[in-house]
Design an enzyme around this catalytic site. Structure first.
Site, short mmCIF file in Angstrom:
data_model
loop_
_atom_site.label_atom_id
_atom_site.label_comp_id
_atom_site.label_asym_id
_atom_site.label_seq_id
_atom_site.Cartn_x
_atom_site.Cartn_y
_atom_site.Cartn_z
N LYS A 87 5.33 -3.32 3.37
CA LYS A 87 4.06 -2.68 3.73
C LYS A 87 4.12 -2.28 5.20
CE LYS A 87 -0.74 -3.63 2.51
NZ LYS A 87 -1.72 -4.72 2.40
C1 E4P Z 1 -4.62 -4.49 0.92
O1 E4P Z 1 -3.60 -3.91 0.75
C2 E4P Z 1 -5.47 -4.33 2.11
O2 E4P Z 1 -4.85 -4.86 3.23
C3 E4P Z 1 -6.79 -4.98 1.82
O3 E4P Z 1 -7.25 -4.50 0.58
C4 E4P Z 1 -7.83 -4.81 2.90
O4 E4P Z 1 -9.05 -5.29 2.40
P1 E4P Z 1 -10.32 -5.60 3.35
O5 E4P Z 1 -10.82 -4.31 3.90
O6 E4P Z 1 -11.30 -6.25 2.42
O7 E4P Z 1 -9.82 -6.52 4.43
#
Ligand code: E4P
Length: 218
Positions: A87
């Site tokens: 990622k």
């Molecule tokens: C996942 O890949 C993201 O980092 C995550 O969904 C972020 O979510 P949030 O906005 O609830 O922190």
């Protein structure tokens, strides 16, 4: 549409996996910190534990923000397990790193996507997934699902293979909206996935069936 769970909590990952509907996991540094997992060695061991629980893709985020650092860290993460998807944040060095990883056959998830332009660059660099953050856009009175729809349409028009992974999903209705606009994946908290099950007519209908059965069978 594939379902990923958006957590680093092993119990929640197991629970979602046991439901039989889980296709993968996404994590981020905040989710790892929430579980109290400190230090590179422990974090990598934790990714391996997640890979043992699920069969699908597991996103593990790089911490480095410079190109060389991202490459080093991403190659180490990808070497941990074939299920790991690296990622990478949608910044200039990140787009270059995604291009590098693509050429090396390393799968990537371009994260922190808040515009169709960012999604375009990620797709051109060859990202496996892009993660538009639905809830965080909604938080600032912007249409998060609208962005998912826009990216889905652009990728379809121009035939990009990058999958649209709707992230920052906050509730069950977001999941339904992701289905409606054609997201490839939604990564969700466990509560939002389980929310899909709930309907008062199911509960009252089941109670009646069981009561009628009992009347006759004791
Ligand atoms: C996942 O890949 C993201 O980092 C995550 O969904 C972020 O979510 P949030 O906005 O609830 O922190």
């Amino acid at each position: 549409m594939k379902f990923f769970i958006d957590t680093a909590n092993l119990d929640q990952i197991r629970e979602a996996n046991d439901l039989g509907v889980l296709d993968g996991v996404t994590t981020n540094p905040s989710l790892m910190a929430k579980e109290g997992i400190k230090g590179v060695a422990n974090q990598r061991e934790h990714y391996l534990k997640i890979c043992e629980i699920v069969e699908g893709d597991v996103s593990a985020e790089v911490i480095a923000t410079d190109y060389e650092g991202m490459i080093r860290e991403g190659e180490e993460l990808a070497a941990l397990h074939p299920q790991i998807v690296v990622k990478v944040p949608c910044i200039e060095s990140g787009i270059k790193a995604i291009r590098y990883f693509t050429q090396k056959g390393i799968r990537t998830n371009c994260t922190l996507i808040f515009s169709v332009g960012q999604a375009l660059l990620a797709a051109k660099a060859g990202a496996t997934y892009v993660s538009p953050f639905v809830g965080r856009l909604d938080d600032i009175s912007t249409d998060g699902i609208g962005l998912v729809a826009q990216i889905v349409e652009v990728y379809s028009t121009y035939d990009y293979n990058t999958q649209v992974l709707a992230a920052s999903i906050r509730h069950t209705q977001h999941i339904i909206q992701c289905l409606e606009v054609g997201a490839d994946v939604a990564t969700c908290p466990l509560g939002a996935i389980k929310g899909l099950l709930k309907h008062p007519l199911t509960d009252s209908g089941l109670a009646t069936f069981l009561a009628d059965h009992k009347k006759v069978n004791g």
